[in-house]
Design a protein around this motif. Sequence first.
Motif, PDB file in Angstrom:
ATOM      1  N   TYR A   4       0.824  -1.212   0.000  1.00 58.27           N
ATOM      2  CA  TYR A   4       0.000   0.000   0.000  1.00 58.27           C
ATOM      3  C   TYR A   4       0.859   1.262   0.000  1.00 58.27           C
ATOM      4  CZ  TYR A   4      -3.046   3.693   1.784  1.00 58.27           C
ATOM      5  OH  TYR A   4      -3.707   4.881   1.958  1.00 58.27           O
ATOM      6  N   THR A  20       2.836   1.672  -3.305  1.00 53.66           N
ATOM      7  CA  THR A  20       1.984   2.156  -4.384  1.00 53.66           C
ATOM      8  C   THR A  20       1.655   3.634  -4.208  1.00 53.66           C
ATOM      9  OG1 THR A  20       0.980  -0.045  -4.540  1.00 53.66           O
ATOM     10  CG2 THR A  20      -0.190   1.765  -5.607  1.00 53.66           C
ATOM     11  N   LYS A  21       1.331   3.981  -2.957  1.00 55.99           N
ATOM     12  CA  LYS A  21       1.026   5.396  -2.681  1.00 55.99           C
ATOM     13  C   LYS A  21       2.249   6.274  -2.936  1.00 55.99           C
ATOM     14  CE  LYS A  21      -0.530   8.488   1.025  1.00 55.99           C
ATOM     15  NZ  LYS A  21      -0.851   8.592   2.469  1.00 55.99           N
TER      16      LYS A  21
END
Length: 489
Positions: free
Chosen positions: A286, A289-290
Amino acid sequence: MAAIQQTQGDYTSSESTATEAIPFFDKTTDNQYKIAIYNTLGINYVNLFDYDNSIYYYNQAFNLAEDELQKAILKNNVAVVYMEKQDYPNAISILTPLVSIKKVTDNDENYARILDNLGFSYFKTGNSKKGLDYINQALKIREQIKDDFGITTSYYHLSDFYNKTNPVLSYHYAKASYAKATKINNANDRLESLEQLIKNSTGNQSKKFTTNYLHINDSLNKVRQKAKNQFAKIKYDSTKEKNENLKLKTQKAENDLLLEQEKNRSLTSYIIIVLVSSFLLFLYYYLTTKGKREKAKAVYDSETRISKKLHDELANDVYQTMAFVETQDLQNPVKKENLLGSLDKIYARTRNISRENSEIETGINFEEELKEMLSGYNNNQIKIIIKDNGDINWIKIQTEKKIALYRVLQELMVNMKKHSQCSFAAVSFDSNEKFIQIDYADNGVGMNNTQILKNGLHNVENRIQSINGTITFDIETNKGFKAKIAIPK
């Protein structure tokens, strides 16, 4: 390290290095080490014209000193600060008791130094008879012990003493001071002696001394800059090696711990590890990706900004230069000179774009990077003055605020160079319990509200507001340009 930097004339770096030593002090630290550090800081601050801090650290050293001679030396240093401030009555009140201390009179070098300072202070207060007597006493002692460094100072003080009443004798002592300084290879004293020689000479002789002064001063600056660069590299290599060793030790410790855990792991531990690993994998995915999305957006914004600058500031210059080359006779010296000027202009714009979009160091070297950026705008036409009392703890300031402040000051300096027509600009740093305060001022033509918007300084306001800070402009035209910045800690 601080002593070496001080010897090389890099007083700002020496002050920073000496300050790094203070947190290592504890109850078991020998007072001599503390005294050495405080004395080093006192010398640095007097050379940086921060007289109050210089006196403060000399007094800190004095409070720890136990030997009478050492105390007298530190008191003499405080008196020298008052002499630099031209507060000669205060210097006299400090020096007078010292000449009666037995340990001082038994030490020829320091006794002569105190006598010389006392004599020069009396001379500056108008008591020429007493002043000359003390200066001559000091010179006699220095000649007996063959203290060439001290003799240089005595000759210089005698030259200053006779400067108005006997120019011929003043010239004689200035020349003697210069000869001694040259013999012992003391560049600073050579420069001071040359100043006196320039005052007491005319015509070709004055021109000769002036040329010599400029040559020595230029050589001294080059040597100091080279030493500064070499020392910075040594510190960098040392820190890098230390960090690599720490990293290897950390990796080894982690591996040993993992092996030990592997031996004692149970079924429950396996389940916990699987669950934690799954969570960490999800969290890593997460965050990665962010981070990639944010990085891609930042890259896009940066590329857009650079592209706009290349189009607006560089493309036209390149096109005009190409047209000039195609249509003009470059064998003509004037045309050739114009071409070189255009190429130099293009190079300068390219360098500025690179500097404005380079990565910013926000760690322990942030303060040094910031001051180097500001000093980079120093040239033959513009003098940059940086005043910092050293009470800002940059390590505790958030990274976003450091970046915003760096870019804001960078934009102010770019604006100054492009529009202000000033001969000097000053940036001062201060701090209180709640805010960091930065004041910018120059002696240029100033600007009005319309010019602020036209010159792009509204971007500065946006940056400061994004970190909950404030910035105010002084817009009195023809009275220079001023900006006050306040950032919450």
